[in-house]
Design a protein around this motif. Structure first.
Motif, PDB file in Angstrom:
ATOM      1  N   VAL A 102       0.865  -1.167   0.000  1.00 13.06           N
ATOM      2  CA  VAL A 102       0.000   0.000   0.000  1.00 13.06           C
ATOM      3  C   VAL A 102       0.908   1.225   0.000  1.00 13.06           C
ATOM      4  CG1 VAL A 102      -1.773   1.320   1.202  1.00 13.06           C
ATOM      5  CG2 VAL A 102      -1.840  -1.192   1.253  1.00 13.06           C
ATOM      6  N   LEU A 103       0.927   1.949  -1.110  1.00 13.37           N
ATOM      7  CA  LEU A 103       1.730   3.169  -1.236  1.00 13.37           C
ATOM      8  C   LEU A 103       0.780   4.346  -1.055  1.00 13.37           C
ATOM      9  CD1 LEU A 103       3.780   2.226  -4.448  1.00 13.37           C
ATOM     10  CD2 LEU A 103       4.202   1.539  -2.073  1.00 13.37           C
ATOM     11  N   THR A 104       0.969   5.105   0.001  1.00 18.68           N
ATOM     12  CA  THR A 104       0.023   6.175   0.304  1.00 18.68           C
ATOM     13  C   THR A 104       0.735   7.352   0.953  1.00 18.68           C
ATOM     14  OG1 THR A 104      -2.106   6.646   1.368  1.00 18.68           O
ATOM     15  CG2 THR A 104      -0.562   5.267   2.600  1.00 18.68           C
ATOM     16  N   GLY A 105      -0.008   8.428   1.219  1.00 15.73           N
ATOM     17  CA  GLY A 105       0.563   9.608   1.866  1.00 15.73           C
ATOM     18  C   GLY A 105       0.274  10.876   1.085  1.00 15.73           C
ATOM     19  N   THR A 106       0.809  11.975   1.583  1.00 12.13           N
ATOM     20  CA  THR A 106       0.551  13.281   0.985  1.00 12.13           C
ATOM     21  C   THR A 106       1.525  13.646  -0.124  1.00 12.13           C
ATOM     22  OG1 THR A 106       1.918  14.370   2.673  1.00 12.13           O
ATOM     23  CG2 THR A 106      -0.449  14.162   3.135  1.00 12.13           C
ATOM     24  N   GLU A 107       2.637  12.905  -0.233  1.00  9.85           N
ATOM     25  CA  GLU A 107       3.653  13.248  -1.228  1.00  9.85           C
ATOM     26  C   GLU A 107       3.523  12.347  -2.452  1.00  9.85           C
ATOM     27  OE1 GLU A 107       5.545  15.020  -3.379  1.00  9.85           O
ATOM     28  OE2 GLU A 107       5.850  16.017  -1.448  1.00  9.85           O
ATOM     29  N   SER A 108       2.806  12.848  -3.457  1.00  9.45           N
ATOM     30  CA  SER A 108       2.527  12.060  -4.658  1.00  9.45           C
ATOM     31  C   SER A 108       3.795  11.727  -5.438  1.00  9.45           C
ATOM     32  CB  SER A 108       1.546  12.807  -5.558  1.00  9.45           C
ATOM     33  OG  SER A 108       2.072  14.072  -5.941  1.00  9.45           O
ATOM     34  N   TYR A 109       4.820  12.564  -5.303  1.00  7.27           N
ATOM     35  CA  TYR A 109       6.075  12.310  -6.023  1.00  7.27           C
ATOM     36  C   TYR A 109       6.661  10.969  -5.612  1.00  7.27           C
ATOM     37  CZ  TYR A 109      10.948  12.698  -7.492  1.00  7.27           C
ATOM     38  OH  TYR A 109      12.169  12.448  -8.060  1.00  7.27           O
ATOM     39  N   PHE A 110       6.785  10.731  -4.321  1.00  7.78           N
ATOM     40  CA  PHE A 110       7.361   9.478  -3.848  1.00  7.78           C
ATOM     41  C   PHE A 110       6.460   8.289  -4.169  1.00  7.78           C
ATOM     42  CE2 PHE A 110      10.073  11.785  -0.530  1.00  7.78           C
ATOM     43  CZ  PHE A 110      11.233  11.578  -1.256  1.00  7.78           C
ATOM     44  N   ILE A 111       5.143   8.475  -4.064  1.00  5.03           N
ATOM     45  CA  ILE A 111       4.219   7.389  -4.402  1.00  5.03           C
ATOM     46  C   ILE A 111       4.460   6.959  -5.850  1.00  5.03           C
ATOM     47  CG2 ILE A 111       1.806   6.758  -4.749  1.00  5.03           C
ATOM     48  CD1 ILE A 111       1.078   8.620  -2.444  1.00  5.03           C
ATOM     49  N   SER A 112       4.541   7.928  -6.754  1.00  9.38           N
ATOM     50  CA  SER A 112       4.772   7.633  -8.164  1.00  9.38           C
ATOM     51  C   SER A 112       6.131   6.973  -8.386  1.00  9.38           C
ATOM     52  CB  SER A 112       4.675   8.924  -8.987  1.00  9.38           C
ATOM     53  OG  SER A 112       4.960   8.681 -10.347  1.00  9.38           O
ATOM     54  N   GLN A 113       7.167   7.518  -7.735  1.00 13.19           N
ATOM     55  CA  GLN A 113       8.516   6.983  -7.918  1.00 13.19           C
ATOM     56  C   GLN A 113       8.607   5.518  -7.495  1.00 13.19           C
ATOM     57  OE1 GLN A 113      11.568   8.628  -9.110  1.00 13.19           O
ATOM     58  NE2 GLN A 113       9.900   9.819  -9.989  1.00 13.19           N
ATOM     59  N   TYR A 114       8.041   5.194  -6.342  1.00 13.45           N
ATOM     60  CA  TYR A 114       8.182   3.828  -5.826  1.00 13.45           C
ATOM     61  C   TYR A 114       7.159   2.877  -6.426  1.00 13.45           C
ATOM     62  CZ  TYR A 114      12.091   4.976  -3.022  1.00 13.45           C
ATOM     63  OH  TYR A 114      13.365   5.335  -2.659  1.00 13.45           O
TER      64      TYR A 114
END
Length: 338
Positions: A30-42
């Protein structure tokens, strides 16, 4: 004594990096959180590590909030075709906020041959399906980094091609762009390309190459203030929040602008030329005429008063008498009324 607050973003980064390095993957992410950059990267890093290029037989993508749970369940229970595992990406489906019991049950009995990745900016940790996902797999939460971590990350991005980078360049880039990591990454790439031959990146390069959207919006905000247009001024402040510009930075930019306009008013009275005005105020020569035009919308007494109001609000925030967001919104409203 309370323990040090866990850096969830760093933990998530280290965990997934270790999984990719060792090849020991969870069945569910589950990739989640407020920072969409890191979600996309990982998200892309996991897919690159798990999916053989061109293998469309063992890779399924379900994207958007129109995805039905039944479709995802069917894919989960489908055996891979001449492969050790099937990789499934559920991207922005919203299913971790609300889902039928059947999907929760499917996660509880997730086959060893399935690796499921949820990429969701918003989840509800209270739901049964989220709690089940947390038990079955790995929850990686990526939130916006603190100022120090962000500065280190920006410096690493700028130095990726071997250039030396000044601390002032790092601060200037964050000040110009805000804290949105996608925009920071794009602007860092532009700077690296521009400075590839000289192997050094300075604040002068940032001023020349990067779009200073934060300062542009503050400039437009002062135009709105001069016209007593509180709605437009607050909308521009909301835009700055969306760029992840901290309220204290916005306040500093507003105060800086009022100081510059006050200086320009005095220099115009003394009949100084635009070259001198640029040199003494730090305004880029190309923009001096715009600043002069804006200065003409205010009288000198008001500009000095506005500078004092900004300083008072800054003191209220740092002393804890008011929250930064509320204090800044109230300041903008007061400036528009005067």
């Amino acid at each position: 004594m309370a323990g040090k607050k866990e850096n969830t973003t760093l933990t998530a980064i280290n965990t997934i990096n270790e999984h990719i390095k060792t090849g020991s993957f969870s069945r569910l992410y589950v990739l989640t959180g407020t920072e969409s950059y890191f979600i996309s990267q990982y998200k892309h890093a996991l897919i690159e590590a798990l999916v053989t290029p061109g293998d469309t037989m063992n890779y399924n993508v379900f994207s958007g909030d129109k995805v039905k749970a039944e479709e995802l369940i069917e894919a989960i229970n489908t055996l891979p075709f001449f492969s050790e595992h099937r990789t499934i990406l559920a991207d922005g489906t919203g299913l971790l906020k609300k889902a039928p019991d059947e999907l929760t049950a499917a996660l509880e009995s997730l086959p060893d041959t399935t690796i499921l990745i949820f990429a969701e900016t918003e989840v509800d940790a209270r739901t049964r399906i989220y709690k089940t996902a947390s038990k079955v797999g790995t929850v990686a939460r990526f939130d916006s980094p603190d100022a120090n971590t962000l500065s280190l990350w920006v410096k690493k991005q700028l130095a990726a091609d071997g250039a030396t980078v000044t601390d002032k360049a790092v601060f200037s880039l964050i000040n110009s762009v805000g804290q949105d990591m996608n925009r920071l990454s794009n602007e860092a790439a532009k700077l690296r390309a521009y400075c590839i031959d000289k192997k050094q990146i300075t604040e002068e390069d940032v001023a020349l190459i990067c779009e200073n959207e934060a300062e542009d919006k503050v400039f437009a905000m002062l135009d709105a203030i001069s016209q007593h247009d509180s709605r437009k001024a607050l909308t521009l402040y909301s835009n700055l929040e969306q760029l992840k510009v901290p309220p204290m930075m916005t306040l500093a930019l507003i105060r800086k602008r009022f100081i510059q306009l006050s200086q320009i008013k005095m220099m115009l009275k003394d009949r100084e030329d635009t070259s001198t005005i640029s040199k003494l105020t730090g305004v880029i020569p190309f923009y001096v005429k715009d600043y002069i035009r804006q200065a003409e919308n205010f009288d000198q007494r008001s500009l000095i008063k506005y500078c004092e109001m900004c300083a008072d609000v800054s003191l209220d925030i740092t002393s804890g008498r008011s929250t930064d967001k509320n204090a800044l919104e109230m300041l903008i409203l007061k400036l528009c009324l005067r």
